[in-house]
Every structure is written in structure tokens, then in C-alpha cells.
Design an enzyme around this catalytic site. Structure first.
Site, PDB file in Angstrom:
ATOM      1  N   TYR A  46       0.900  -1.126  -0.110  1.00 54.46           N
ATOM      2  CA  TYR A  46      -0.054  -0.107  -0.083  1.00 54.46           C
ATOM      3  C   TYR A  46       0.951   1.117  -0.051  1.00 54.46           C
ATOM      4  CZ  TYR A  46      -4.205  -2.800   0.979  1.00 54.46           C
ATOM      5  OH  TYR A  46      -5.248  -3.651   1.059  1.00 54.46           O
ATOM      6  N   THR A  47       0.298   2.416  -0.667  1.00 58.40           N
ATOM      7  CA  THR A  47       0.863   3.595  -0.682  1.00 58.40           C
ATOM      8  C   THR A  47      -0.158   4.708  -0.805  1.00 58.40           C
ATOM      9  OG1 THR A  47       2.988   5.072  -1.498  1.00 58.40           O
ATOM     10  CG2 THR A  47       1.453   3.973  -3.091  1.00 58.40           C
ATOM     11  N   TYR A  48       0.288   5.762  -0.529  1.00 59.13           N
ATOM     12  CA  TYR A  48      -0.705   7.041  -0.376  1.00 59.13           C
ATOM     13  C   TYR A  48      -0.043   7.935  -1.514  1.00 59.13           C
ATOM     14  CZ  TYR A  48      -2.470  11.712   0.647  1.00 59.13           C
ATOM     15  OH  TYR A  48      -2.737  12.840   0.514  1.00 59.13           O
ATOM     16  N   ILE A  76       8.938   4.052  -4.634  1.00 61.08           N
ATOM     17  CA  ILE A  76       9.196   3.635  -6.201  1.00 61.08           C
ATOM     18  C   ILE A  76       8.137   2.473  -6.185  1.00 61.08           C
ATOM     19  CG2 ILE A  76      10.676   2.341  -7.795  1.00 61.08           C
ATOM     20  CD1 ILE A  76      11.701   5.341  -6.940  1.00 61.08           C
ATOM     21  N   GLY A  77       7.536   2.246  -7.258  1.00 67.90           N
ATOM     22  CA  GLY A  77       6.660   0.921  -7.729  1.00 67.90           C
ATOM     23  C   GLY A  77       6.653   1.023  -9.121  1.00 67.90           C
ATOM     24  N   GLY A 124       6.134   4.306 -11.504  1.00 64.33           N
ATOM     25  CA  GLY A 124       7.296   5.340 -11.211  1.00 64.33           C
ATOM     26  C   GLY A 124       7.843   5.450  -9.822  1.00 64.33           C
ATOM     27  N   CYS A 183       4.196   1.098   2.235  1.00 63.37           N
ATOM     28  CA  CYS A 183       4.818   0.176   1.745  1.00 63.37           C
ATOM     29  C   CYS A 183       5.228  -1.183   2.576  1.00 63.37           C
ATOM     30  CB  CYS A 183       6.206   0.652   1.112  1.00 63.37           C
ATOM     31  SG  CYS A 183       6.040   1.719  -0.025  1.00 63.37           S
TER      32      CYS A 183
END
Length: 223
Positions: free
Chosen positions: A79-81, A148-149, A160, A178
Site C-alpha cells: 500500500y502507498t498513499y 518506487i513502484g 514510477g 509500503c
């Protein structure tokens, strides 16, 4: 606004905030067009309204408070925001022309962002075993300032990086960012750097040649 970084790589800056789902759809279309030779490669700079995104390794237990929309992103990671005050760079490059080395791509992407942030006054680094951009927070502890993803489809990259310029850091408390609980998140603003989006974009552009050279030379690092 769009211009060419090189003969094959377009640089585009999106005006205003673009909903995450709209960006995903556009990336899918551009990925296909690059693969088919119908469009240039692309670096796309933008900002999203508040959203939580779930990568392919996301654990539902790490979604602590879904106060914003949650979208399946299709990229790697957890997970990210994303939200206002955070600069997003979606990088769509054809790796068939750049060695088909995903690890080199991620490493070079990190190096590109680290170099640009360094030019703007923030000392950042990679951390072994933890993908992303790291720095020293105001309390002296290590903290994440950029994520980074990536996803690679048809050997064309998607997604990116995201860099925290001046987001509301409380929005990160709705997730375990993350999947890393033991480290916090910080921003350029919290560290005392008042950086406008266009200033960060220009710093990236100045380092773009190094980034592309690292990929094409398979050096997996930047000076």
C-alpha cells in the site's frame, strides 16, 4: 504541457490534479502504443487527489483506516498513499532498447530521484532491502521521502516514483506505507525545504540524461 527530452522520450507535465484511475487508464493505453511503435516513450509528471493504492503484494491488514478511495494499482509493492503536495513521476520506457534489465531500471530510477533531491538540498540514499528513497528526518531517524513502484508489461515500464514535497503526512497513517512499520515518512517541507513542483521537475530534467545513460550503459547507478 509536453516537450521532448530526447528523440524518443517525451516529457509531459499535467496541469491540476488527475484522478488515479484516469492515470492508470492512460498508462495502459500508452504502454500498448509504445510497444506497437505508435507513441514515444514518456516521463509524465503529475499530482493526484488523495488516494490509497494497493500493489500486487498488498496485505489487507496494512490498510488501517481507508478514509480515501482504495485502488488496485497493478504495480509491484504494497500500500502507498498519493495526494496533494506529492510529486508523481510515471516513467514509460521501452526496455527492449535498454537491456531488458528490470533491476537496473529500478536502481537507476532511485538514483535519478536521489540526485535531483540532492541538488535541491536534501541528502538521500538507497537502503539495502528497502526499495525507495530515504533520508534523515528532523528527529535524526531514517525516514522515507520517496516511494518506487513499477510494473513492466511487454517490456515497457509503467508507474514510477512519488516524492513528498509538502503533502499532509497525517494521510499516511491510514496505511502501513509500503509494508514498513519501523520507519516513518517525511517530506521536503518538513525538512525545511520549500520546493515548488516545477522546481523539482526542473531538477529532474537536469538529471534525466544521467538516468538514461545509466540505463543504456547498464551501469545501474548514477554519479
Amino acid at each position: 504541457m509536453a516537450e521532448m527530452l530526447t528523440d524518443t522520450v517525451e516529457w509531459r507535465v499535467e496541469a491540476g490534479q488527475l484522478p488515479y484511475r484516469s492515470a492508470l487508464e492512460s498508462m495502459e493505453d500508452r504502454n500498448r502504443a509504445i510497444f506497437e511503435g505508435k507513441a514515444n516513450e514518456l516521463v509524465w509528471m503529475l499530482e493526484h487527489p488523495p488516494v490509497y493504492t494497493a500493489g500486487t503484494s498488498a496485505d489487507g491488514a496494512e490498510l488501517l483506516d481507508p478514509r480515501f478511495e482504495v485502488v488496485e494499482a497493478g504495480r509491484g509493492g504494497r500500500y502507498t498513499y498519493h495526494g496533494p503536495g506529492q510529486r508523481i513521476g510515471y516513467v514509460m520506457l521501452d526496455l527492449t532498447k535498454r537491456g531488458k534489465d528490470v533491476r537496473c531500471f529500478v536502481h537507476s530510477l532511485e538514483g535519478w530521484v536521489i540526485a535531483a533531491l540532492g541538488d535541491l538540498g536534501a541528502e538521500c540514499w538507497r537502503a539495502e532491502g528497502r526499495v525507495g528513497i530515504w533520508t534523515r528526518d528532523i528527529d535524526g531517524r531514517e525516514a522515507k521521502i520517496g516511494a518506487i513502484g513499477v510494473r513492466v508489461r511487454r517490456w515497457v515500464t509503467m508507474h514510477g516514483f512519488s516524492v513528498n514535497l509538502s503533502p499532509d503526512l497525517s494521510h499516511f497513517t491510514g496505511i502501513v506505507p509500503c509494508g514498513i512499520e519501523e520507519f516513518g515518512v517525511t517530506s521536503m517541507a518538513k525538512l525545511g525545504h520549500d520546493i515548488a513542483p516545477h522546481t523539482f521537475d526542473e531538477a529532474l530534467k537536469l538529471r534525466a540524461g544521467d538516468f538514461l545513460a545509466a540505463l543504456e550503459g547498464k551501469e545501474c547507478s548514477l554519479p
